[in-house]
Scaffold this motif. Sequence first.
Motif, PDB file in Angstrom:
ATOM      1  N   ILE A  27       0.860  -1.189   0.000  1.00 40.99           N
ATOM      2  CA  ILE A  27       0.000   0.000   0.000  1.00 40.99           C
ATOM      3  C   ILE A  27       0.895   1.237   0.000  1.00 40.99           C
ATOM      4  O   ILE A  27       1.672   1.457   0.923  1.00 40.99           O
ATOM      5  N   GLU A  28       0.785   2.033  -1.045  1.00 44.35           N
ATOM      6  CA  GLU A  28       1.592   3.250  -1.196  1.00 44.35           C
ATOM      7  C   GLU A  28       0.909   4.469  -0.603  1.00 44.35           C
ATOM      8  O   GLU A  28       1.543   5.310   0.014  1.00 44.35           O
ATOM      9  N   ASP A  29      -0.413   4.581  -0.825  1.00 43.85           N
ATOM     10  CA  ASP A  29      -1.164   5.748  -0.395  1.00 43.85           C
ATOM     11  C   ASP A  29      -2.637   5.386  -0.323  1.00 43.85           C
ATOM     12  O   ASP A  29      -3.072   4.430  -0.970  1.00 43.85           O
ATOM     13  N   ILE A  30      -3.391   6.178   0.436  1.00 46.20           N
ATOM     14  CA  ILE A  30      -4.826   5.928   0.611  1.00 46.20           C
ATOM     15  C   ILE A  30      -5.593   7.212   0.347  1.00 46.20           C
ATOM     16  O   ILE A  30      -5.187   8.287   0.791  1.00 46.20           O
ATOM     17  N   ASP A  31      -6.696   7.094  -0.374  1.00 46.11           N
ATOM     18  CA  ASP A  31      -7.612   8.211  -0.603  1.00 46.11           C
ATOM     19  C   ASP A  31      -8.923   7.849   0.089  1.00 46.11           C
ATOM     20  O   ASP A  31      -9.751   7.122  -0.457  1.00 46.11           O
ATOM     21  N   LYS A  32      -9.084   8.346   1.325  1.00 43.85           N
ATOM     22  CA  LYS A  32     -10.283   8.004   2.104  1.00 43.85           C
ATOM     23  C   LYS A  32     -11.547   8.553   1.459  1.00 43.85           C
ATOM     24  O   LYS A  32     -12.605   7.948   1.555  1.00 43.85           O
ATOM     25  N   GLU A  43       5.520  -8.547  -7.032  1.00 42.75           N
ATOM     26  CA  GLU A  43       6.260  -9.326  -8.021  1.00 42.75           C
ATOM     27  C   GLU A  43       6.423  -8.590  -9.347  1.00 42.75           C
ATOM     28  O   GLU A  43       7.462  -8.660  -9.980  1.00 42.75           O
ATOM     29  N   LYS A  44       5.403  -7.880  -9.759  1.00 45.95           N
ATOM     30  CA  LYS A  44       5.416  -7.251 -11.085  1.00 45.95           C
ATOM     31  C   LYS A  44       5.910  -5.811 -11.054  1.00 45.95           C
ATOM     32  O   LYS A  44       6.274  -5.260 -12.076  1.00 45.95           O
ATOM     33  N   ARG A  45       5.849  -5.194  -9.865  1.00 45.54           N
ATOM     34  CA  ARG A  45       6.274  -3.811  -9.667  1.00 45.54           C
ATOM     35  C   ARG A  45       5.416  -2.773 -10.386  1.00 45.54           C
ATOM     36  O   ARG A  45       5.811  -1.626 -10.495  1.00 45.54           O
ATOM     37  N   ASN A  46       4.282  -3.156 -10.924  1.00 40.79           N
ATOM     38  CA  ASN A  46       3.404  -2.147 -11.515  1.00 40.79           C
ATOM     39  C   ASN A  46       2.424  -1.649 -10.455  1.00 40.79           C
ATOM     40  O   ASN A  46       2.129  -2.325  -9.494  1.00 40.79           O
TER      41      ASN A  46
END
Length: 65
Positions: A27-32, A43-46
């Motif tokens: 999880i990079e970021d959250i938009d509540k 695994e895929k890095r996308n």
Amino acid sequence: MDASRAEQIMRSPETIGVKYRDNYVWIEDIDKGRNTAHVTYLEKRNTLHVSIEQLEETGPVSYLH
């Protein structure tokens, strides 16, 4: 998963496993406001934006494959 738990996982000093469609993600970021999370497939890095409700917590992990 709900937004509060996703935020706790994202800020945790521990590594907590999270899956999206049977694949581990970070999880990079959250938009509540939109109830979405910006995640990266390990695994895929996308990266992509997904509904937080579709994330599944798998518990603490010591390493990821």
